[in-house]
Design an enzyme around this catalytic site. Sequence first.
Site, mmCIF file in Angstrom:
data_model
loop_
_atom_site.group_PDB
_atom_site.id
_atom_site.type_symbol
_atom_site.label_atom_id
_atom_site.label_comp_id
_atom_site.label_asym_id
_atom_site.label_seq_id
_atom_site.Cartn_x
_atom_site.Cartn_y
_atom_site.Cartn_z
ATOM 1 C CG ASP A 141 4.575 1.668 1.327
ATOM 2 O OD1 ASP A 141 4.884 2.746 1.746
ATOM 3 O OD2 ASP A 141 3.960 0.683 1.942
ATOM 4 C CE LYS A 192 -4.393 -6.627 3.569
ATOM 5 N NZ LYS A 192 -5.620 -5.364 3.636
ATOM 6 C CG ASP A 248 6.216 -1.219 4.032
ATOM 7 O OD1 ASP A 248 5.538 0.015 4.644
ATOM 8 O OD2 ASP A 248 6.928 -1.617 4.995
ATOM 9 C CG ASN A 249 3.292 -2.370 4.981
ATOM 10 O OD1 ASN A 249 3.088 -1.493 3.939
ATOM 11 N ND2 ASN A 249 3.375 -1.692 6.214
ATOM 12 C CD GLU A 292 4.241 1.907 8.630
ATOM 13 O OE1 GLU A 292 5.185 0.713 8.760
ATOM 14 O OE2 GLU A 292 3.371 2.227 8.043
HETATM 15 O O1 LIG Z 1 -2.576 0.293 3.102
HETATM 16 C C1 LIG Z 1 -1.468 0.536 3.373
HETATM 17 N N1 LIG Z 1 -0.461 0.947 2.335
HETATM 18 C C2 LIG Z 1 0.774 1.093 2.425
HETATM 19 N N2 LIG Z 1 1.624 0.654 3.530
HETATM 20 C C3 LIG Z 1 0.704 0.794 4.791
HETATM 21 C C4 LIG Z 1 1.414 0.521 5.762
HETATM 22 O O2 LIG Z 1 2.707 0.946 5.942
HETATM 23 C C5 LIG Z 1 0.749 0.010 7.033
HETATM 24 F F1 LIG Z 1 1.595 0.022 8.086
HETATM 25 C C6 LIG Z 1 -0.439 -0.017 7.119
HETATM 26 C C7 LIG Z 1 -1.034 -0.615 8.181
HETATM 27 C C8 LIG Z 1 -0.715 -1.724 8.962
HETATM 28 C C9 LIG Z 1 -1.350 -2.025 10.214
HETATM 29 C C10 LIG Z 1 -2.598 -1.191 10.800
HETATM 30 F F2 LIG Z 1 -2.982 -1.296 11.601
HETATM 31 C C11 LIG Z 1 -2.851 0.109 9.896
HETATM 32 C C12 LIG Z 1 -2.273 0.325 9.024
HETATM 33 C C13 LIG Z 1 -1.367 -0.027 5.912
HETATM 34 C C14 LIG Z 1 -2.762 -0.261 5.701
HETATM 35 C C15 LIG Z 1 -3.244 -1.704 5.917
HETATM 36 C C16 LIG Z 1 -4.441 -1.967 5.984
HETATM 37 C C17 LIG Z 1 -5.413 -0.919 5.806
HETATM 38 F F3 LIG Z 1 -6.855 -1.079 5.936
HETATM 39 C C18 LIG Z 1 -4.960 0.528 5.827
HETATM 40 C C19 LIG Z 1 -3.865 0.616 5.792
HETATM 41 C C20 LIG Z 1 -0.617 0.474 4.705
HETATM 42 MG MG LIG Z 2 3.612 0.754 4.084
#
Ligand SMILES: O=c1[nH]cnc2c(O)c(F)c(-c3ccc(F)cc3)c(-c3ccc(F)cc3)c12
Ligand SMILES: [Mg+2]
Length: 214
Positions: free
Chosen positions: A141, A144, A169-170, A199
């Site tokens: 998590d 990515k 996750d994601n 989430e």
């Molecule tokens: O980076 C992460 N780590 C772990 N879990 C994450 C998560 O559960 C998320 F939902 C997001 C997310 C997804 C969609 C969105 F619009 C914003 C943030 C991120 C994420 C993705 C890209 C970024 F530039 C910054 C944060 C993460």
């Molecule tokens: Mg996540």
Amino acid sequence: TRSTRPQRLLKAVKQHATRGDPQSVISAIDHFCRHREWAMNVGDEKGCILDSVVSELNPEKVLELGTYCGYSTVRIARLLPPGARLITLEFNPDYAVIARQVIAWAGIEDKVQLVEGASEDWIPRMKEHFGIETFDLVFLDHWKDHYLPDTKLMEGCGLLRKGTVLLADNVICPGVPDYLEYVRNSRSYKSCYFKSHLEYTRAEDGLEKSVFLG
Ligand SMILES: O=c1[nH]cnc2c(O)c(F)c(-c3ccc(F)cc3)c(-c3ccc(F)cc3)c12
Ligand SMILES: [Mg+2]
């Protein structure tokens, strides 16, 4: 100067959760993220899927890549049997400062070791530094772009055994296409997708569960 979102999340935990009660910490964070400010915790919907994977596996040794504020750390640790250990790696020191306090507030610090630093630096040191031979469960998590290289690194370091579960996750939002392609097509993994939502939103997201076959 203006507080940060993790600081405001911690404040909500201290105001609304009961010390030593992990469920109240989880509920306080979910309430804050749903009604005050969105934050990137695995959340309640995907969190229930995480709970079921942990409960079914009853893992002794768990690795979490990406602590953030400690929400999933608390979700996992509250379900672990006595003597089980969770090591969670966080690259961002500002997140780590908050996560330590959330973990302490939940009263599960005895099961958890939060390590600050880069996953690629710490994964090769799990054996000599933590005395860990292999992990039973890994929760991915973090960033990515690190899912796939870190998985290959864990394989190379011998940290995965027959039956080790990777839960990521994601995998849809923001998505990890290279990781998905790897675990779904590799003969070393049995993989399945748990459809859910990003989430606290109605956007699709999900968890990928991949069992290492050795
Ligand atoms: O980076 C992460 N780590 C772990 N879990 C994450 C998560 O559960 C998320 F939902 C997001 C997310 C997804 C969609 C969105 F619009 C914003 C943030 C991120 C994420 C993705 C890209 C970024 F530039 C910054 C944060 C993460
Ligand atoms: Mg996540």
